[in-house]
Design an enzyme around this catalytic site. Structure first.
Site, PDB file in Angstrom:
ATOM      1  N   LYS A 152      41.452  33.963  32.190  1.00 12.07           N
ATOM      2  CA  LYS A 152      42.318  35.133  32.028  1.00 12.07           C
ATOM      3  C   LYS A 152      43.545  34.779  31.189  1.00 12.07           C
ATOM      4  O   LYS A 152      44.052  33.662  31.296  1.00 12.07           O
ATOM      5  CB  LYS A 152      42.828  35.602  33.404  1.00 12.07           C
ATOM      6  CG  LYS A 152      41.826  36.291  34.294  1.00 12.07           C
ATOM      7  CD  LYS A 152      42.493  36.709  35.606  1.00 12.07           C
ATOM      8  CE  LYS A 152      41.507  37.306  36.580  1.00 12.07           C
ATOM      9  NZ  LYS A 152      40.988  38.616  36.161  1.00 12.07           N
ATOM     10  N   ARG A 194      32.007  39.792  42.713  1.00 11.23           N
ATOM     11  CA  ARG A 194      30.717  40.398  43.058  1.00 11.23           C
ATOM     12  C   ARG A 194      29.664  39.332  43.345  1.00 11.23           C
ATOM     13  O   ARG A 194      28.723  39.584  44.094  1.00 11.23           O
ATOM     14  CB  ARG A 194      30.275  41.343  41.932  1.00 11.23           C
ATOM     15  CG  ARG A 194      30.033  40.682  40.612  1.00 11.23           C
ATOM     16  CD  ARG A 194      29.997  41.670  39.461  1.00 11.23           C
ATOM     17  NE  ARG A 194      31.331  42.125  39.077  1.00 11.23           N
ATOM     18  CZ  ARG A 194      31.580  43.037  38.138  1.00 11.23           C
ATOM     19  NH1 ARG A 194      30.583  43.627  37.495  1.00 11.23           N
ATOM     20  NH2 ARG A 194      32.819  43.379  37.846  1.00 11.23           N
TER      21      ARG A 194
HETATM   22  N1  BES Z   1      40.135  39.788  40.548  1.00 11.69           N
HETATM   23  C1  BES Z   1      39.764  40.502  39.385  1.00 11.69           C
HETATM   24  C2  BES Z   1      40.072  41.998  39.464  1.00 11.69           C
HETATM   25  C3  BES Z   1      41.519  42.390  39.576  1.00 11.69           C
HETATM   26  C4  BES Z   1      42.244  42.729  38.452  1.00 11.69           C
HETATM   27  C5  BES Z   1      42.116  42.479  40.809  1.00 11.69           C
HETATM   28  C6  BES Z   1      43.555  43.125  38.551  1.00 11.69           C
HETATM   29  C7  BES Z   1      43.434  42.881  40.915  1.00 11.69           C
HETATM   30  C8  BES Z   1      44.159  43.204  39.790  1.00 11.69           C
HETATM   31  C9  BES Z   1      38.268  40.356  39.140  1.00 11.69           C
HETATM   32  O1  BES Z   1      37.709  39.176  39.562  1.00 11.69           O
HETATM   33  C10 BES Z   1      38.053  40.471  37.680  1.00 11.69           C
HETATM   34  O2  BES Z   1      38.496  39.603  36.985  1.00 11.69           O
HETATM   35  N2  BES Z   1      37.364  41.531  37.239  1.00 11.69           N
HETATM   36  C11 BES Z   1      37.077  41.755  35.877  1.00 11.69           C
HETATM   37  C12 BES Z   1      35.605  42.126  35.765  1.00 11.69           C
HETATM   38  C13 BES Z   1      35.055  42.046  34.388  1.00 11.69           C
HETATM   39  C14 BES Z   1      35.040  40.622  33.899  1.00 11.69           C
HETATM   40  C15 BES Z   1      33.654  42.611  34.398  1.00 11.69           C
HETATM   41  C16 BES Z   1      37.972  42.864  35.347  1.00 11.69           C
HETATM   42  O3  BES Z   1      38.291  43.810  36.095  1.00 11.69           O
HETATM   43  O4  BES Z   1      38.382  42.788  34.202  1.00 11.69           O
HETATM   44 MN    MN Z   2      37.832  37.658  38.139  1.00  8.88          MN
END
Ligand code: BES
Ligand code: MN
Ligand code: ZN
Length: 488
Positions: A266, A340
């Site tokens: 990230k 997931r």
């Molecule tokens: N933990 C994150 C989601 C999240 C984002 C929680 C902001 C709280 C605040 C999750 O693991 C994630 O990174 N999701 C991705 C999914 C994508 C890679 C398909 C996302 O939401 O961008």
């Molecule tokens: Mn994630």
């Protein structure tokens, strides 16, 4: 935590709180609510004379402080209780603790014939609005330690206060766990917190699976996601099984103790709050502890898959194929879609081994939750209208908020993969919906009994607001406990 006491004979009247409500048909003026317990003579008349000149409107949570030199009380506080329903009393409780943080003790004169739910709201507002998270000494800590609730028949409210206290205590625990820095809360630490908390509750069992057991039993998603961290993954399994239970619920919560995104790392702004990525696990664990403390007559098995999603030589890679519990496989094109993967194992395990009546999961799953619904509302998914309606009603009554989202079949095609049963992170389509559709593939025979909430957005808030305090909100604990209390 604040000490809250019901009393018919208030003996500490130095700071007295009188509820006021908006005058019927006039939003700009207010009137005191007649008190149920004996008060110093003349105080009600004094309050009635004050509301006009002090411009008190009675809005829930509004506080006007009147200093009375040499008098008893020395300070008279007019507390707005708005519509005087449970939600308004909750806001009033939160407003009151914010306005009295520099007092040591206050006495609230509760109205006569107040509904027990209103007292529940008030106590939750007091205990949640006064929450603070701080490691080490807090030079700015509030001095308020006690609140007496003066009312003619205290026994009528004992149950409401006890329920509110447990609900707030567990919400505060979920906030603590979620606010804790990830240098402290690795999976092993989180599991130990659950074991310790459950030790005080007779009849609540906890089992923790270590990395070797997870690998041996085929929890491939948890093992893959946890593989990049020096702190290995865990699976916490709690079981509350009272003799009188007829319904068996499985609760599952995403427990990523830190989410760097993994190899699909990230950027800085997206990573800075990722210690909250276990808020789903914190909520289901705290709700289960609350259900055991309240001795709810429902069987609950709670699963918290815990892992740290790190970047390292042993981290899983985009393109890897993961074999989940029970055998379904996922192609992982993005290691940041890790939640997931761990949930898939837990859901499949629940369906195959636990065979519950209802299966609920909570997860900080996608940033898309906030895109769709803003910062306060969870995204709720289920193919079961009755279950969705029941959860939405309980969440709403508890003062939380969720909105039902569609599991549109049109998007299922995006889950197809050339090399595995499923593609875990499709690049096309609505993110929160796709994540829900992916999870649904692991619910097998329990597809109609399953409900999922993406709570990424409401798990955190950036400013104090009514009973919410800056930081982790403990979202889900209140709604789950309300809902669990309706089952047997
Ligand atoms: N933990 C994150 C989601 C999240 C984002 C929680 C902001 C709280 C605040 C999750 O693991 C994630 O990174 N999701 C991705 C999914 C994508 C890679 C398909 C996302 O939401 O961008
Ligand atoms: Mn994630
Ligand atoms: Zn995550």
């Amino acid at each position: 935590m604040l000490a809250i006491r019901l009393t018919a004979e208030p003996d500490r009247l130095d700071v007295l709180v009188l509820p006021v409500r908006p005058a019927p048909g006039d939003a700009t003026s207010a009137e005191p609510v007649p008190a149920g317990a004996m008060l110093p003579t003349g105080i009600a008349d004094e309050a009635a004379a004050l509301v006009g000149p002090a411009r008190v409107t009675g809005r829930a949570g509004q506080v006007h402080a009147q200093v009375r030199p040499g008098g008893t009380p020395a300070r008279l506080l007019l507390l707005g209780v708005g519509e005087a329903d449970e939600a308004a009393w909750r806001a009033a409780g939160a407003g009151l603790v914010r306005a009295t943080r520099d007092e040591t003790h206050v006495t609230v004169a509760l109205p006569a014939d107040l509904a027990p739910e209103s007292v529940r709201g008030l106590v939750e507002g007091l205990l949640l609005g006064s929450y603070r998270f701080r490691l080490g000494d807090d030079p700015d800590a509030p001095t308020l330690t006690g609140v007496d609730l003066a009312v003619a028949e205290p026994d009528a409210y004992a149950q409401a206060v006890a329920t509110a206290r447990t609900t707030a205590e567990m919400t505060r625990l979920a906030r603590d766990l979620t606010n804790t820095p990830s240098s402290v809360k690795n999976p092993e630490w989180f599991a130990a917190q659950v074991t310790d908390a459950a030790a005080d509750l007779p009849g609540l069992r906890v089992r923790v699976r270590e990395p070797e057991q997870l690998a041996a039993e085929g929890f491939g998603g948890i093992v893959a996601v946890g593989g990049g961290s020096a702190s290995g993954p865990r699976l916490v399994e709690m079981d509350w099984h009272p003799a009188d239970a007829r319904t068996h619920v499985v609760l599952v919560g995403k427990g990523i103790t830190f989410d760097t995104g993994g190899i699909s790392i990230k950027p800085v702004p997206a990573m800075k709050l990722m210690r909250k990525d276990m808020a789903g696990a914190a909520a289901v664990v705290a709700a289960t502890l609350g259900a055991a403390a309240l001795k709810l007559p429902v069987r609950i098995t709670t699963l918290a898959p815990l892992a740290e999603n790190m970047v390292s030589g042993s981290a899983f890679r985009p393109g890897d194929v993961i074999r989940h519990y029970g055998g379904l496989t996922s192609e992982t094109t993005n290691s940041d879609a890790e939640g997931r993967l761990v949930l898939a194992d837990a859901l499949a395990y629940a369906v195959q081994e636990l065979k519950p009546d209802l299966l609920i999961d909570l997860a900080t799953l996608t940033g898309a939750n906030a895109v769709a619904l803003g910062t306060r509302i969870g995204a709720l998914y289920s193919d079961n209208d009755r279950l969705a309606g029941d959860l939405l009603a309980a969440i709403d009554a508890a003062g939380e908020s969720a909105w039902r989202m569609p599991l549109g079949t049109d998007y299922v095609e995006h889950l197809g993969s050339d090399v595995a049963d499923l593609h875990s992170a499709p690049t096309q389509g609505p993110g929160s919906v796709l994540a829900a559709l992916y999870l649904r593939e692991f619910t097998g025979e329990l597809r109609q009994q399953w409900l999922h909430i993406d709570m990424s957005a409401p798990s955190w808030c950036d400013r104090d607001d009514a009973e919410l305090t800056r930081g982790a909100t403990g979202w889900g604990v209140r709604g789950l406990l309300r809902w669990l209390a309706t089952l047997s």
